[in-house]
Design an enzyme around this catalytic site. Sequence first.
Site, PDB file in Angstrom:
ATOM      1  N   HIS A 287     -39.090  37.690 -22.644  1.00  0.00           N
ATOM      2  CA  HIS A 287     -39.511  36.413 -23.227  1.00  0.00           C
ATOM      3  C   HIS A 287     -39.160  36.420 -24.703  1.00  0.00           C
ATOM      4  O   HIS A 287     -39.384  37.426 -25.391  1.00  0.00           O
ATOM      5  CB  HIS A 287     -41.026  36.252 -23.030  1.00  0.00           C
ATOM      6  CG  HIS A 287     -41.634  35.211 -23.902  1.00  0.00           C
ATOM      7  ND1 HIS A 287     -41.277  33.887 -23.843  1.00  0.00           N
ATOM      8  CD2 HIS A 287     -42.582  35.294 -24.869  1.00  0.00           C
ATOM      9  CE1 HIS A 287     -41.981  33.199 -24.724  1.00  0.00           C
ATOM     10  NE2 HIS A 287     -42.783  34.036 -25.373  1.00  0.00           N
TER      11      HIS A 287
ATOM     12  N   GLU B 267     -48.946  38.118 -24.127  1.00  0.00           N
ATOM     13  CA  GLU B 267     -48.322  37.257 -23.119  1.00  0.00           C
ATOM     14  C   GLU B 267     -48.006  38.034 -21.833  1.00  0.00           C
ATOM     15  O   GLU B 267     -47.069  37.701 -21.118  1.00  0.00           O
ATOM     16  CB  GLU B 267     -47.087  36.602 -23.722  1.00  0.00           C
ATOM     17  CG  GLU B 267     -47.506  35.731 -24.902  1.00  0.00           C
ATOM     18  CD  GLU B 267     -46.398  34.899 -25.512  1.00  0.00           C
ATOM     19  OE1 GLU B 267     -46.491  33.683 -25.400  1.00  0.00           O
ATOM     20  OE2 GLU B 267     -45.474  35.459 -26.101  1.00  0.00           O
TER      21      GLU B 267
ATOM     22  N   TYR C 289     -21.085  24.840 -15.752  1.00  0.00           N
ATOM     23  CA  TYR C 289     -21.294  25.478 -14.437  1.00  0.00           C
ATOM     24  C   TYR C 289     -22.138  26.753 -14.519  1.00  0.00           C
ATOM     25  O   TYR C 289     -22.745  27.174 -13.528  1.00  0.00           O
ATOM     26  CB  TYR C 289     -19.949  25.743 -13.741  1.00  0.00           C
ATOM     27  CG  TYR C 289     -19.181  26.922 -14.276  1.00  0.00           C
ATOM     28  CD1 TYR C 289     -18.226  26.764 -15.277  1.00  0.00           C
ATOM     29  CD2 TYR C 289     -19.399  28.196 -13.769  1.00  0.00           C
ATOM     30  CE1 TYR C 289     -17.522  27.850 -15.775  1.00  0.00           C
ATOM     31  CE2 TYR C 289     -18.694  29.290 -14.259  1.00  0.00           C
ATOM     32  CZ  TYR C 289     -17.762  29.115 -15.260  1.00  0.00           C
ATOM     33  OH  TYR C 289     -17.078  30.191 -15.736  1.00  0.00           O
TER      34      TYR C 289
ATOM     35  N   HIS D 291     -42.283  26.344 -26.945  1.00  0.00           N
ATOM     36  CA  HIS D 291     -42.588  27.766 -27.047  1.00  0.00           C
ATOM     37  C   HIS D 291     -41.324  28.649 -27.056  1.00  0.00           C
ATOM     38  O   HIS D 291     -41.015  29.241 -28.085  1.00  0.00           O
ATOM     39  CB  HIS D 291     -43.532  28.136 -25.891  1.00  0.00           C
ATOM     40  CG  HIS D 291     -44.055  29.525 -25.940  1.00  0.00           C
ATOM     41  ND1 HIS D 291     -45.202  29.903 -25.303  1.00  0.00           N
ATOM     42  CD2 HIS D 291     -43.562  30.651 -26.523  1.00  0.00           C
ATOM     43  CE1 HIS D 291     -45.422  31.194 -25.522  1.00  0.00           C
ATOM     44  NE2 HIS D 291     -44.434  31.663 -26.252  1.00  0.00           N
TER      45      HIS D 291
HETATM   46 ZN   LIG Z   1     -44.128  33.595 -26.875  1.00  0.00          ZN
END
Ligand SMILES: [Zn+2]
Length: 209
Positions: A90, A71, A111, A153
């Site tokens: 990620h 990725e 907030y 994902h």
């Molecule tokens: Zn991923």
Amino acid sequence: MADPRDELIATARALGANGLNRSTAGNVSARAGEGFYITPTGMPYETLVADDIPLMALDGTHRGQRKPSSEWRFHRDLYATRPEVGSVLHAHSPFAVSLACLRRNIPPFHYMIARFGGDTIRCADYAIFGSQALSTAALQAMNGRQACLLANHGLLVAGRDLGEALALAIELEELCEQYWRACQLGQPVLLTPEEMRAVCEKFAGYGQQ
Ligand SMILES: [Zn+2]
């Protein structure tokens, strides 16, 4: 001076310790000179050593004995287009993934949403993992923001450095959990655009100067 690859490995391990990841899902990177260091594909974080960390150039080539995370594209594209970004993270954290499966933006129910640069956390359109289409969708959802969800994902955050990226990821997962819990009880009351604008202004002048 500390090896930046060791800090990268420590951050990757912290994902598991903070409930953001299990096994080898997820990936972390840190800008380094003209390119960036990124976690390798398919290796458990517990056993990583500095020499396992590939160094990627912005043209997508890499140096090192291991292959970069599949990725890598949204990492590369964030570094190439956002000079303020020093680290990208990620994860497939449980509450972020659950909300990402609804393919909806997270509204300003709290907030702290403003901490990420706007009055929502956008959910990027679906595209298959590792694809340029996913990176394009992710960058669009990240426009002006420090985080987004990736449909069906996970989550994606961008920080000034590894410490900020990890803190943002922990905070986003917590917001996802809080939103999920609030939705169990009813329809959360959302902050108005004026209320969120005031929060953004206050954040701009907040913290250690
Ligand atoms: Zn991923």
